[in-house]
Design an enzyme around this catalytic site. Structure first.
Site, PDB file in Angstrom:
ATOM      1  N   CYS A 235       0.834  -1.202   0.000  1.00 60.07           N
ATOM      2  CA  CYS A 235       0.000   0.000   0.000  1.00 60.07           C
ATOM      3  C   CYS A 235       0.870   1.255   0.000  1.00 60.07           C
ATOM      4  CB  CYS A 235      -0.972  -0.037   1.173  1.00 60.07           C
ATOM      5  SG  CYS A 235      -2.401   1.063   0.955  1.00 60.07           S
ATOM      6  N   HIS A 318      -3.958  -5.107  -0.085  1.00 61.04           N
ATOM      7  CA  HIS A 318      -3.517  -5.675   1.187  1.00 61.04           C
ATOM      8  C   HIS A 318      -3.550  -7.198   1.115  1.00 61.04           C
ATOM      9  CE1 HIS A 318      -3.181  -2.183   3.926  1.00 61.04           C
ATOM     10  NE2 HIS A 318      -3.966  -1.617   3.018  1.00 61.04           N
ATOM     11  N   GLU A 320      -2.635  -9.291   3.284  1.00 60.74           N
ATOM     12  CA  GLU A 320      -3.038  -9.875   4.577  1.00 60.74           C
ATOM     13  C   GLU A 320      -4.556  -9.824   4.767  1.00 60.74           C
ATOM     14  OE1 GLU A 320      -3.353  -5.613   5.352  1.00 60.74           O
ATOM     15  OE2 GLU A 320      -1.943  -6.840   4.204  1.00 60.74           O
TER      16      GLU A 320
END
Length: 349
Positions: A235, A318, A320
């Site tokens: 990001c 993202h 994750e």
């Protein structure tokens, strides 16, 4: 009590206000779930967030799904904020959680209309206030550097030592490496010089809030770091790598925020769904040393790059998730394989 959401374009919305006055950049999030993670995501620092799903809070707030130690938003906007939650892990309601931290929020407003205004006029300044006459001035939003919660910290054990450069990282990024048996040292971006002392195997530039160009003083050091260690940017970290190598970024009209953004991996030839939270993107004029690997299917914006010769990978989304689909978690495995390959090359060089 009654209160108002006041937008910079002169639009106002009346609803039920909890808490005092607050001012920030107004953005919207389109996910149906994950409000706990969103409220505590450091990338939302200094922003008022509009939740587009009409019912927020029905499964409460639990003790584990935080992305940081406290709420990061300046305020929240709901159509309905559910006080009577139902989940076996829930400890308290969204209202109780936000009130504990003195974060104001407004409910029973037309969130659909608010989102239309943002999509029409772009992200703008907004204010939550009990006073309708307290109209906000049409001035640029004051930019701030990321606020960091902790100093240098080392967690986990393992044969691969990762330095997580903290620009406002989500805890899920840390957990993604810990569950892969990595040792992780968190280093605030204000202490990048400490890398020379720690000597990790690889570096991760985290997500974080704000305009990446506000961190231009750190770009020479980031360039040096990425050229010295296998590096992953996530990001904001992705944007900083681009800027450090002579690329550029631009602000989107209303950003990408949600858990269902389709991204094409050109290397694999596959489309997968991603979780995203950002206002800025790397423009097509990125440095010639990089190739574009990931592209947003909706608007063709750059979603990730790779260096042509160095072990550098960056992603705008993202991997994750939290909240969101876990389809892109393979990025962590691919990065760790890159680290191991770099180590082997050094051994046999």
């Amino acid at each position: 009590m009654s209160g108002y959401l006041l937008l910079e374009d002169g639009t106002s919305y009346k609803g039920n206000l909890n808490g005092g006055d607050s001012e920030g950049e107004i953005v919207f999030y389109t996910g149906m779930t994950g409000y706990q993670e969103v409220l505590t995501d450091p990338s939302y620092q200094n922003q008022i967030i509009v939740f587009t799903y009409p019912l927020i809070g029905n499964y409460g707030i639990n003790a584990v799904d935080f992305e940081s130690e406290r709420p990061q938003v300046k305020g929240a906007v709901f159509y309905e904020c559910c006080e009577h939650f139902s989940h076996y892990e829930a400890a308290y309601s969204v209202k109780e959680y936000l009130s504990k931290w003195n974060i104001p929020f407004i409910s029973h407003v037309d969130t659909r209309s608010i989102v239309k205004q943002i999509r029409k006029n772009g992200t703008m300044k907004a204010q939550l206030s009990a006073d309708y006459s307290n109209l906000i001035q049409s001035q640029p939003i004051k930019k701030k550097l990321p606020e960091i919660e902790q100093g240098i910290t080392t967690l986990g054990e393992g044969s691969i030592h990762i330095a997580l450069l903290d620009f406002g990282f989500k805890k899920s990024i840390l957990q993604s490496f810990l569950k892969r048996n990595c040792k992780v040292t968190i280093i605030p971006y204000t202490e990048l010089k400490e890398l020379e002392r720690i000597q990790p195997d690889a570096v991760v530039l985290s997500n974080g809030p704000g305009d990446p160009k506000e961190l231009e003083n750190y770009l020479p050091e980031i360039n040096k770091i990425a050229g010295s260690y296998p590096t992953l940017g996530i990001c904001l970290g992705h944007q900083l790598i681009a800027l450090a190598y002579g690329g550029d970024t631009m602000k989107l009209p209303f950003g990408h925020r949600g858990a269902n953004h389709p991204v094409m991996d050109r290397k694999k030839g596959k489309v997968f769904m991603t979780s995203q939270n950002h206002s800025y993107v790397v423009t097509s004029g990125h440095h010639k040393e990089f190739g574009v690997r990931f592209v947003n299917v909706n608007d063709q914006s750059v979603e990730g790059m790779f260096h042509q010769t160095l072990p550098i990978l960056s992603v705008q989304f993202h991997p994750e998730a939290h909240p969101g689909p876990a389809e892109s978690e393979y990025i962590f495995d691919e990065f760790l394989e890159m680290v191991l390959n770099t180590r082997r090359e050094m051994v046999y060089a």
